[in-house]
Motif scaffolding. Sequence first.
Motif, PDB file in Angstrom:
ATOM      1  N   PHE A   1       0.861  -1.180   0.000  1.00 52.24           N
ATOM      2  CA  PHE A   1       0.000   0.000   0.000  1.00 52.24           C
ATOM      3  C   PHE A   1       0.902   1.237   0.000  1.00 52.24           C
ATOM      4  N   VAL A   2       0.358   2.341  -0.454  1.00 53.63           N
ATOM      5  CA  VAL A   2       1.122   3.589  -0.527  1.00 53.63           C
ATOM      6  C   VAL A   2       0.363   4.704   0.178  1.00 53.63           C
ATOM      7  N   ALA A   3       1.096   5.534   0.908  1.00 59.57           N
ATOM      8  CA  ALA A   3       0.565   6.775   1.471  1.00 59.57           C
ATOM      9  C   ALA A   3       1.427   7.922   0.949  1.00 59.57           C
ATOM     10  N   ILE A   4       0.796   8.972   0.481  1.00 50.97           N
ATOM     11  CA  ILE A   4       1.518  10.124  -0.062  1.00 50.97           C
ATOM     12  C   ILE A   4       1.452  11.261   0.958  1.00 50.97           C
ATOM     13  N   ASN A   5       2.593  11.576   1.531  1.00 56.29           N
ATOM     14  CA  ASN A   5       2.676  12.633   2.537  1.00 56.29           C
ATOM     15  C   ASN A   5       2.971  13.976   1.863  1.00 56.29           C
ATOM     16  N   ARG A   6       2.394  15.035   2.426  1.00 59.31           N
ATOM     17  CA  ARG A   6       2.572  16.402   1.882  1.00 59.31           C
ATOM     18  C   ARG A   6       2.202  16.448   0.388  1.00 59.31           C
ATOM     19  N   PHE A   7       1.124  15.768   0.049  1.00 58.93           N
ATOM     20  CA  PHE A   7       0.765  15.600  -1.360  1.00 58.93           C
ATOM     21  C   PHE A   7       0.473  16.925  -2.056  1.00 58.93           C
ATOM     22  N   ASP A   8       0.044  17.934  -1.295  1.00 60.66           N
ATOM     23  CA  ASP A   8      -0.391  19.185  -1.903  1.00 60.66           C
ATOM     24  C   ASP A   8       0.755  20.153  -2.181  1.00 60.66           C
ATOM     25  N   LEU A   9       2.000  19.766  -1.892  1.00 64.00           N
ATOM     26  CA  LEU A   9       3.134  20.644  -2.172  1.00 64.00           C
ATOM     27  C   LEU A   9       3.546  20.599  -3.638  1.00 64.00           C
ATOM     28  N   ALA A  10       3.225  19.537  -4.335  1.00 66.23           N
ATOM     29  CA  ALA A  10       3.542  19.413  -5.767  1.00 66.23           C
ATOM     30  C   ALA A  10       2.521  18.459  -6.368  1.00 66.23           C
ATOM     31  N   GLU A  11       1.337  18.989  -6.654  1.00 64.73           N
ATOM     32  CA  GLU A  11       0.237  18.134  -7.066  1.00 64.73           C
ATOM     33  C   GLU A  11       0.471  17.484  -8.424  1.00 64.73           C
ATOM     34  N   ASP A  12       1.332  18.091  -9.262  1.00 69.39           N
ATOM     35  CA  ASP A  12       1.625  17.453 -10.552  1.00 69.39           C
ATOM     36  C   ASP A  12       2.418  16.167 -10.358  1.00 69.39           C
ATOM     37  N   ILE A  13       3.398  16.204  -9.447  1.00 71.97           N
ATOM     38  CA  ILE A  13       4.171  14.983  -9.173  1.00 71.97           C
ATOM     39  C   ILE A  13       3.325  13.994  -8.384  1.00 71.97           C
ATOM     40  N   CYS A  14       2.459  14.488  -7.517  1.00 73.66           N
ATOM     41  CA  CYS A  14       1.537  13.608  -6.811  1.00 73.66           C
ATOM     42  C   CYS A  14       0.685  12.826  -7.814  1.00 73.66           C
ATOM     43  N   ALA A  15       0.232  13.511  -8.869  1.00 70.75           N
ATOM     44  CA  ALA A  15      -0.557  12.836  -9.904  1.00 70.75           C
ATOM     45  C   ALA A  15       0.267  11.761 -10.601  1.00 70.75           C
ATOM     46  N   ARG A  16       1.573  12.029 -10.799  1.00 74.99           N
ATOM     47  CA  ARG A  16       2.448  11.023 -11.423  1.00 74.99           C
ATOM     48  C   ARG A  16       2.602   9.806 -10.516  1.00 74.99           C
ATOM     49  N   ILE A  17       2.696  10.032  -9.206  1.00 73.76           N
ATOM     50  CA  ILE A  17       2.779   8.913  -8.261  1.00 73.76           C
ATOM     51  C   ILE A  17       1.498   8.089  -8.303  1.00 73.76           C
ATOM     52  N   GLU A  18       0.361   8.773  -8.343  1.00 70.81           N
ATOM     53  CA  GLU A  18      -0.915   8.049  -8.403  1.00 70.81           C
ATOM     54  C   GLU A  18      -1.037   7.270  -9.705  1.00 70.81           C
ATOM     55  N   ASP A  19      -0.569   7.844 -10.804  1.00 69.12           N
ATOM     56  CA  ASP A  19      -0.577   7.130 -12.085  1.00 69.12           C
ATOM     57  C   ASP A  19       0.283   5.873 -12.012  1.00 69.12           C
ATOM     58  N   TYR A  20       1.465   6.012 -11.406  1.00 65.28           N
ATOM     59  CA  TYR A  20       2.355   4.864 -11.252  1.00 65.28           C
ATOM     60  C   TYR A  20       1.667   3.770 -10.429  1.00 65.28           C
ATOM     61  N   CYS A  21       1.059   4.145  -9.310  1.00 66.12           N
ATOM     62  CA  CYS A  21       0.396   3.165  -8.453  1.00 66.12           C
ATOM     63  C   CYS A  21      -0.776   2.500  -9.178  1.00 66.12           C
ATOM     64  N   ARG A  22      -1.481   3.274  -9.973  1.00 65.35           N
ATOM     65  CA  ARG A  22      -2.600   2.707 -10.724  1.00 65.35           C
ATOM     66  C   ARG A  22      -2.107   1.662 -11.724  1.00 65.35           C
ATOM     67  N   LYS A  23      -1.032   1.998 -12.443  1.00 66.40           N
ATOM     68  CA  LYS A  23      -0.476   1.054 -13.419  1.00 66.40           C
ATOM     69  C   LYS A  23       0.051  -0.207 -12.743  1.00 66.40           C
ATOM     70  N   GLU A  24       0.614  -0.042 -11.565  1.00 65.21           N
ATOM     71  CA  GLU A  24       1.176  -1.183 -10.839  1.00 65.21           C
ATOM     72  C   GLU A  24       0.149  -1.882  -9.955  1.00 65.21           C
ATOM     73  N   GLU A  25      -1.088  -1.391  -9.984  1.00 74.16           N
ATOM     74  CA  GLU A  25      -2.182  -1.963  -9.200  1.00 74.16           C
ATOM     75  C   GLU A  25      -1.866  -1.975  -7.706  1.00 74.16           C
ATOM     76  N   ILE A  26      -1.343  -0.841  -7.244  1.00 76.90           N
ATOM     77  CA  ILE A  26      -1.018  -0.656  -5.833  1.00 76.90           C
ATOM     78  C   ILE A  26      -2.011   0.345  -5.251  1.00 76.90           C
ATOM     79  N   PRO A  27      -2.767  -0.027  -4.217  1.00 76.53           N
ATOM     80  CA  PRO A  27      -3.730   0.918  -3.632  1.00 76.53           C
ATOM     81  C   PRO A  27      -3.038   2.100  -2.953  1.00 76.53           C
ATOM     82  N   VAL A  28      -3.523   3.299  -3.233  1.00 76.40           N
ATOM     83  CA  VAL A  28      -3.102   4.481  -2.474  1.00 76.40           C
ATOM     84  C   VAL A  28      -4.046   4.589  -1.283  1.00 76.40           C
TER      85      VAL A  28
END
Length: 288
Positions: free
Chosen positions: A216-243
């Motif tokens: 599982f993944v938790a994204i800390n301080r996600f709102d400091l760089a929401e564009d990179i946060c979106a890239r992390i979420e995309d990666y997790c989605r492709k890898e089928e890892i729940p955020v």
Amino acid sequence: MIRLAVVSGKGGTGKTMVAAALADISGVPQVLADCDVDAANLELLFEPRRLTTEEFRGLEAARIDPERCRNCGICADHCRFGAIVRNDAWEAEALHCEGCGVCTYVCPMGAIRMELRVCGEIYTSATDRGNLAHARLFPGSGNSGLLVTEVKKRAMNLAGGADLLLADGPPGIGCPLIATIGGMDAVLIVTEPGVSALHDLARLVTVCRRFGVRIFVAINRFDLAEDICARIEDYCRKEEIPVAGKIPFDPQVIEAVRGGRPVTRSESPATDALRALRDSLFSELGLR
């Protein structure tokens, strides 16, 4: 009992903060383990009461018996690490000795033997959120992976009827991380919206998958760089890892850490997000 490790691909992501928050609001019988033995900080947030202290003996080091040594210096000539030095007599410096044992082989007088050296201390403590197994690795000492294994053994001995073993793991993908996640049921990877954090997240996922643990993944301080946060979420989605959760930047976190307490002991946006993270994660793990 569910065995959960909170880990991170790099330091500074807020891993210990998240681990302490989950421990604080878990609401289930639990035992805690601080497996980040190079920088064990979980105890700073729970005011533990020490129960036991024991020496940890890890890597072997050479010891020269001055009574049998004949000052030939052959051992020093063969030590590629420069660990054998001449003071009043020939001595093996433990911090430089790599434990290879060559000196014991070449010494014509049999004056050198390998001895397990004290590399740290292992503790068990009581906290208001359950028993805690933790340790301290002395500076310059090796075998941190072995020390992590010993900490986990102490935690299991303290578990009793606990429903959860919650381990605060080390950052990175080295030996301490491998020792931490071995035998675990699940890992929660704490990351942050940074390019290096995304890179290290991918490396950590690769390692964790070799151990067959749920990720599982938790994204800390996600709102400091929401564009990179979106890239992390995309990666997790492709890898089928729940955020499992996203935690906003919150000055209350800094104040809580400075005050030596989990952030969840006061109301704040981060506390709300951590409670949501706890509910989502525990629901997936079958904890109530």
